[in-house]
Structure formats: C-alpha cells, structure tokens
Enzyme design. Structure first.
Site, PDB file in Angstrom:
ATOM      1  N   ASP A  95       0.800  -1.227   0.000  1.00  0.00           N
ATOM      2  CA  ASP A  95       0.000   0.000   0.000  1.00  0.00           C
ATOM      3  C   ASP A  95       0.832   1.276   0.000  1.00  0.00           C
ATOM      4  O   ASP A  95       0.357   2.324   0.406  1.00  0.00           O
ATOM      5  CB  ASP A  95      -0.911  -0.002   1.230  1.00  0.00           C
ATOM      6  CG  ASP A  95      -0.117  -0.146   2.534  1.00  0.00           C
ATOM      7  OD1 ASP A  95       1.119   0.031   2.509  1.00  0.00           O
ATOM      8  OD2 ASP A  95      -0.745  -0.426   3.577  1.00  0.00           O
ATOM      9  N   GLU A 117      -0.277  -9.031  -1.611  1.00  0.00           N
ATOM     10  CA  GLU A 117      -1.014  -8.533  -0.437  1.00  0.00           C
ATOM     11  C   GLU A 117      -2.165  -7.625  -0.886  1.00  0.00           C
ATOM     12  O   GLU A 117      -2.310  -6.479  -0.451  1.00  0.00           O
ATOM     13  CB  GLU A 117      -0.100  -7.795   0.545  1.00  0.00           C
ATOM     14  CG  GLU A 117      -0.656  -7.678   1.955  1.00  0.00           C
ATOM     15  CD  GLU A 117       0.205  -6.811   2.859  1.00  0.00           C
ATOM     16  OE1 GLU A 117       0.389  -5.622   2.586  1.00  0.00           O
ATOM     17  OE2 GLU A 117       0.727  -7.354   3.857  1.00  0.00           O
ATOM     18  N   GLU A 131      -2.337   5.104   2.892  1.00  0.00           N
ATOM     19  CA  GLU A 131      -2.165   3.737   2.409  1.00  0.00           C
ATOM     20  C   GLU A 131      -3.459   3.076   1.940  1.00  0.00           C
ATOM     21  O   GLU A 131      -3.452   2.275   1.009  1.00  0.00           O
ATOM     22  CB  GLU A 131      -1.495   2.874   3.489  1.00  0.00           C
ATOM     23  CG  GLU A 131      -0.032   3.210   3.737  1.00  0.00           C
ATOM     24  CD  GLU A 131       0.188   4.338   4.731  1.00  0.00           C
ATOM     25  OE1 GLU A 131      -0.805   4.968   5.152  1.00  0.00           O
ATOM     26  OE2 GLU A 131       1.343   4.603   5.101  1.00  0.00           O
ATOM     27  N   HIS A 211       4.830   4.411  14.156  1.00  0.00           N
ATOM     28  CA  HIS A 211       5.290   5.251  13.042  1.00  0.00           C
ATOM     29  C   HIS A 211       4.169   5.789  12.169  1.00  0.00           C
ATOM     30  O   HIS A 211       4.405   6.492  11.198  1.00  0.00           O
ATOM     31  CB  HIS A 211       6.252   4.465  12.141  1.00  0.00           C
ATOM     32  CG  HIS A 211       5.555   3.417  11.306  1.00  0.00           C
ATOM     33  ND1 HIS A 211       5.209   3.621   9.995  1.00  0.00           N
ATOM     34  CD2 HIS A 211       5.112   2.196  11.615  1.00  0.00           C
ATOM     35  CE1 HIS A 211       4.602   2.544   9.536  1.00  0.00           C
ATOM     36  NE2 HIS A 211       4.526   1.664  10.485  1.00  0.00           N
ATOM     37  N   ARG A 213       1.400   7.880  10.374  1.00  0.00           N
ATOM     38  CA  ARG A 213       1.140   9.321  10.199  1.00  0.00           C
ATOM     39  C   ARG A 213      -0.023   9.805  11.060  1.00  0.00           C
ATOM     40  O   ARG A 213       0.004  10.905  11.587  1.00  0.00           O
ATOM     41  CB  ARG A 213       0.776   9.596   8.740  1.00  0.00           C
ATOM     42  CG  ARG A 213       1.943   9.879   7.862  1.00  0.00           C
ATOM     43  CD  ARG A 213       1.448  10.503   6.543  1.00  0.00           C
ATOM     44  NE  ARG A 213       2.579  10.767   5.669  1.00  0.00           N
ATOM     45  CZ  ARG A 213       3.177   9.816   4.963  1.00  0.00           C
ATOM     46  NH1 ARG A 213       2.751   8.581   5.015  1.00  0.00           N
ATOM     47  NH2 ARG A 213       4.213  10.103   4.190  1.00  0.00           N
ATOM     48  N   HIS A 243      11.351   4.405  15.295  1.00  0.00           N
ATOM     49  CA  HIS A 243      11.338   4.680  13.853  1.00  0.00           C
ATOM     50  C   HIS A 243      12.068   5.994  13.592  1.00  0.00           C
ATOM     51  O   HIS A 243      11.885   6.954  14.341  1.00  0.00           O
ATOM     52  CB  HIS A 243       9.881   4.764  13.387  1.00  0.00           C
ATOM     53  CG  HIS A 243       9.706   4.702  11.903  1.00  0.00           C
ATOM     54  ND1 HIS A 243       9.915   5.786  11.091  1.00  0.00           N
ATOM     55  CD2 HIS A 243       9.367   3.686  11.083  1.00  0.00           C
ATOM     56  CE1 HIS A 243       9.695   5.435   9.826  1.00  0.00           C
ATOM     57  NE2 HIS A 243       9.363   4.165   9.797  1.00  0.00           N
TER      58      HIS A 243
HETATM   59  N1  UDP Z   1      10.604  -4.183  11.802  1.00  0.00           N
HETATM   60  C1  UDP Z   1      11.986  -4.329  11.800  1.00  0.00           C
HETATM   61  N2  UDP Z   1      12.723  -3.582  12.694  1.00  0.00           N
HETATM   62  C2  UDP Z   1      12.152  -2.700  13.564  1.00  0.00           C
HETATM   63  C3  UDP Z   1      10.736  -2.546  13.538  1.00  0.00           C
HETATM   64  C4  UDP Z   1       9.994  -3.306  12.645  1.00  0.00           C
HETATM   65  O1  UDP Z   1      12.541  -5.115  11.038  1.00  0.00           O
HETATM   66  O2  UDP Z   1      12.886  -2.046  14.328  1.00  0.00           O
HETATM   67  C5  UDP Z   1       9.827  -4.970  10.820  1.00  0.00           C
HETATM   68  C6  UDP Z   1       8.661  -5.735  11.385  1.00  0.00           C
HETATM   69  O3  UDP Z   1       9.049  -7.033  11.741  1.00  0.00           O
HETATM   70  C7  UDP Z   1       7.655  -5.763  10.257  1.00  0.00           C
HETATM   71  C8  UDP Z   1       7.995  -4.519   9.466  1.00  0.00           C
HETATM   72  O4  UDP Z   1       9.250  -4.063   9.909  1.00  0.00           O
HETATM   73  O5  UDP Z   1       7.848  -6.867   9.393  1.00  0.00           O
HETATM   74  C9  UDP Z   1       6.939  -3.478   9.727  1.00  0.00           C
HETATM   75  O6  UDP Z   1       7.330  -2.296   9.178  1.00  0.00           O
HETATM   76  P1  UDP Z   1       6.634  -0.949   9.561  1.00  0.00           P
HETATM   77  O7  UDP Z   1       6.041  -1.057  10.927  1.00  0.00           O
HETATM   78  O8  UDP Z   1       7.639   0.112   9.286  1.00  0.00           O
HETATM   79  O9  UDP Z   1       5.536  -0.804   8.437  1.00  0.00           O
HETATM   80  P2  UDP Z   1       4.039  -1.344   8.296  1.00  0.00           P
HETATM   81  O10 UDP Z   1       4.062  -2.827   8.446  1.00  0.00           O
HETATM   82  O11 UDP Z   1       3.214  -0.653   9.328  1.00  0.00           O
HETATM   83  O12 UDP Z   1       3.655  -0.935   6.912  1.00  0.00           O
END
Ligand code: UDP
Length: 372
Positions: A95, A117, A131, A211, A213, A243
């Site tokens: 997304d 996805e 997103e 993280h 927004r 983050h």
């Molecule tokens: N993640 C990571 N290191 C961190 C925090 C999260 O590798 O310090 C991984 C987590 O396991 C997941 C992904 O990052 O697979 C999630 O990313 P994020 O939260 O940035 O984005 P979202 O999933 O909300 O789009």
C-alpha cells in the site's frame, strides 16, 4: 519472460524478498528488481539481511518531501525504468506510494500488474492514510491479485474484483520462517540483543513500535506518556526500536530521556526485531506487519489504531484495537500484565496470515500466467 519487482520501504522489502527468491528459482522466469528507496536506511537493512542486491536503485528519498513530490518522482522514475527494461509483468506489494506509482506507470505502458497482499481494507480512507487509497487504486489496474487471506479476497469481490484473485497467504510469514531458521542456525545474527536480554531478565518486556502518520503530533505524545507509565509498572520493561521519522524521534527523545526500564534503540534489522518479538511478553504497536507477525509467535498485540485492515488477528483473539489514548493504552497493558487469564486468552500461536508458502504459490501463478 521478464518480471520487474518494484519496492521502496522496509515492509515491502521484508514481504518481497521471499517472492524474488521464489521467482528466481523458476526456470524461464527472469527477475529484475528495482528499489525506489522511499525509505533509505530501513530498506537497506532488509536488503543486507536478505542478501539481495537490487538491479536498479532510484534512490528517491529526500528529507521532508511532500507526498505530491514523492509520488511525481516515483511515477516518472519508475516509468523510465519500465521503458528501459521492458518487463512482461510488474509486481508491486502492499500500500505504499511506490506500489501505487509502480502500478500506474505499468498501466500507462499496458504492462500487466500483479499485486502482492491485495484486498486489505480498513474501510476508512484516512486510516491508514494514505495507504488505504494507495492500495485501493491498485485493484482496478492489477490482473493478478495475491490475497493473503479469504477476508482480503472477499473484500475484493465486494468491489467486483474477482478475476485473477488467489488466496496465497501473506509472504511476511515466509520471511519470518526463513529468518527464524537463519537465527537458529547462527544466533550471532541477532546477538546484538544479548545485553538487553540480560538487563531485562526476569522482567516482562513490552515491545513498542510506532510510526503511523495518523499518530503524529498528539497521538505520539500520548503514546510517550503511556510508555513512561508502563515502564513504572512492577517487573516490567519497555523495548522500543524508534522509527527514524523525525515526528517520532523528536517526541520520544523529549519525553523518554534516559528512563530506566526503557531501552530506546535504533531501528532493528529483521533478525534482531524477530528476536525482540520472541523475547517480549506483548507488543504495543501501530504497525501493519507486526500485527501479522505477533500472532505467528503467540504474542498478544495491542494495536494503537482506531481501525485495521488486518481484522484476522482481532477475530482470532490475538490482537486488540485500542487507539492511541494514553489512559486506554495504560489500562490495556496493565490488564494483560495483571490478569493471567486475559493474557493467556490472547497468547496463542496461530497463523491467520499464512503457512510460509505464499511466495512459492505467487511464483507459480506468475509462471502460469506466462504459460511456463
Ligand atoms: N521491523 C523491523 N525492525 C524494527 C521494527 C519493525 O525489522 O525495528 C519490521 C517488522 O518485523 C515488520 C515490518 O518491519 O515486518 C513493519 O514495518 P513498519 O512497521 O515500518 O511498516 P508497516 O508494516 O506498518 O507498513
């Protein structure tokens, strides 16, 4: 037949590296990878662990760039890549602005798009923002929709998207399995957490990530105040990889200082993050990916959002939507820490999001589409 795989952020890289591997293992399929580096540092951490060197790197990250400017640069940059590489198919994931612009640039060239996805919907165009709309805009363009769950396939059907929809599982579970096997074979991959594991031995660790927004500003401040109160609970510690977005870092630096019982860390690479998730008692997060990984590890996950496009964890009882209100966060964490029955009801390992073979299925469907 050439497939161009486009991605730009940490979660896309985590969820696509197993797909790139599976595609590359199929005879007759040529894979070209292009990263936009919409998130530079976080993306590079995943590329390093996955041993993936992108064929093309657009390096488009600029500090503080607006969504308009980012989207315009992505569209132009990815269009030029497609003109040069002439793919037979483009794959995008999830997304992000990269995924949306990648699909649009492919459409402008009449190149078919596969969406990894597909079908996640919160039903609210401002949560998650932007997103939800990025993801919806890909649906009418794609001809292959890799839905992680039946719920996602049903959401597509409600929008009259039925052809080319396949329930594959979520590739994040493939990435999780692969990474856990790597850590088991070589614990040094996640040994950077040894000191913290020792320091917090005997305590219940609350793993925090934030993280989104929608939580910037007041939400972040409420989360920071809640963390201070959680860290003061008995036998409790907070593990918080922060983050790098300045909207997160500035608030957390100001509010958390050098609080004992709170380990504020740089973003962890994937093996370290998976170890952190295994060490923790529960996760407190607004992340999408963490909502999918925590149930697989049997960790209760409190989701600091009003809505979710991932209802499966909530339906299964491992995830709970709690919003970003300070008192609510504190009371939900306190219930899980104080009430054993409430904790055990949420702490069950199950996999609503997949069986670890999603990438294999996706590669098979891409190959089928080429008649291979
Ligand atoms: N993640 C990571 N290191 C961190 C925090 C999260 O590798 O310090 C991984 C987590 O396991 C997941 C992904 O990052 O697979 C999630 O990313 P994020 O939260 O940035 O984005 P979202 O999933 O909300 O789009």
């Amino acid at each position: 037949m050439k497939t161009l795989v486009v991605f730009g952020t940490r979660p896309e890289a985590i969820k696509l590296f197993p797909v790139v591997r599976a595609l590359a293992a199929r005879p007759g399929l040529e894979v070209v990878t292009c990263v936009t580096a919409q998130h530079r540092g976080l993306l590079d951490q995943v590329l390093a662990i996955a041993g993936l060197t992108p064929d093309i790197d657009l390096d488009l990250m600029e500090p503080g760039q607006t969504l308009d400017r980012l989207t315009a640069r992505l569209l132009t940059g990815l269009g030029e890549v497609m003109d040069r590489t002439k793919p037979d198919r483009v794959l995008v994931q999830g997304d992000t602005a990269t995924a949306m612009a990648g699909a649009l640039a492919a459409y402008y060239r009449r190149v078919p798009v596969g969406h990894v996805e597909a079908g996640l919907r919160s039903g609210d165009i401002y949560h998650p923002w932007p997103e939800e709309v990025n993801r919806r805009m890909i649906a009418p363009i794609a001809d292959l929709h890799f839905a992680p769950t039946q719920t996602a396939a049903d959401a597509l059907a409600r929008e009259n998207v039925r052809a080319g929809v396949q329930v594959t599982g979520n590739t994040v579970i493939d990435a999780l399995h692969w990474t856990r096997e790597r850590i088991a074979a070589d614990p040094s991959l996640a040994a950077g957490l040894d000191t913290i594991a020792e320091r917090f031995a005997g305590k219940r660790i609350v793993l925090v990530t934030t993280h989104r927004r929608e939580n910037f500003g007041g939400g972040m401040e409420a989360i920071a105040r809640a963390i201070r109160r959680i860290a003061a609970m008995p036998d409790t510690a907070v593990l918080f990889p922060v983050h790098p977005n300045p909207n997160v870092v500035s608030v957390m630096d100001a509010a958390l200082g050098d609080l004992a019982n709170v380990a504020r860390l740089e973003p962890l690479d994937y093996p370290h993050f998976i170890r952190a998730l295994s060490l923790c008692h529960l996760a407190l997060t607004d992340s999408g990916g963490v909502q999918e990984e925590a149930p697989a590890l049997g960790k209760p996950v409190l989701v600091m959002r009003e809505t979710t496009e991932r209802p499966e964890g909530v339906a299964a009882g491992t995830a709970k939507l709690i919003g970003a209100d300070e008192d609510r966060i504190v009371s939900e964490v306190s219930t899980l820490l104080g009430d054993k029955a409430a904790y055990l009801a949420m702490a069950r390992a199950h996999n609503p999001y997949g069986d670890g073979r999603a990438s294999e299925r996706i590669a098979g469907l891409v190959a089928d589409g080429f008649g291979l």
